[in-house]
Design a protein around this motif. Structure first.
Motif, PDB file in Angstrom:
ATOM      1  N   THR A 135       0.842  -1.196   0.000  1.00 50.69           N
ATOM      2  CA  THR A 135       0.000   0.000   0.000  1.00 50.69           C
ATOM      3  C   THR A 135       0.876   1.245   0.000  1.00 50.69           C
ATOM      4  OG1 THR A 135      -1.744  -1.152   1.205  1.00 50.69           O
ATOM      5  CG2 THR A 135      -1.788   1.252   1.269  1.00 50.69           C
ATOM      6  N   ASP A 172      -3.979   0.806  -2.568  1.00 51.97           N
ATOM      7  CA  ASP A 172      -3.636  -0.594  -2.355  1.00 51.97           C
ATOM      8  C   ASP A 172      -3.025  -1.222  -3.607  1.00 51.97           C
ATOM      9  OD1 ASP A 172      -4.647  -0.483   0.237  1.00 51.97           O
ATOM     10  OD2 ASP A 172      -6.648  -1.095  -0.400  1.00 51.97           O
ATOM     11  N   SER A 187      -4.546   6.476   0.643  1.00 49.38           N
ATOM     12  CA  SER A 187      -3.846   5.205   0.456  1.00 49.38           C
ATOM     13  C   SER A 187      -4.286   4.542  -0.842  1.00 49.38           C
ATOM     14  CB  SER A 187      -4.119   4.267   1.629  1.00 49.38           C
ATOM     15  OG  SER A 187      -3.568   4.794   2.807  1.00 49.38           O
ATOM     16  N   THR A 203       0.995   5.179   0.697  1.00 47.12           N
ATOM     17  CA  THR A 203       0.259   6.217   1.418  1.00 47.12           C
ATOM     18  C   THR A 203       0.862   7.572   1.081  1.00 47.12           C
ATOM     19  OG1 THR A 203      -0.234   4.690   3.218  1.00 47.12           O
ATOM     20  CG2 THR A 203      -0.489   7.045   3.679  1.00 47.12           C
TER      21      THR A 203
END
Length: 73
Positions: A9, A34, A32, A11
């Motif tokens: 992920t 993924d 975020s 961020t």
């Protein structure tokens, strides 16, 4: 020997802050994303005239990425 990259992920944090007359103002936001499995990082000199620095395509290649699988953070 080939290796396998495990997606992770990413961020991203954007924040701003200013102090006016002793009072602090600002905000911060996190987003975020993924299943990110590739990072492209490049340092280059940019001329004062137009410089083409990035290409998208339908196939992976030198200096270009597949447009359908690309996003910018």
């Amino acid at each position: 020997m080939a290796t396998t990259v495990t997606a992770s992920t990413a961020t991203i944090t954007i924040s701003e802050n200013i102090v006016l007359n002793g009072v602090s103002y600002g905000n911060s936001i996190d987003k975020s994303f993924d299943s990110q499995g590739e990072v492209i990082q490049r340092i280059m000199s940019i001329a004062t005239s137009f410089t083409d620095i990035f290409h998208t395509s339908t196939v992976d290649g030198r200096g270009q990425v597949v447009a359908d699988g690309w996003c910018y953070f």
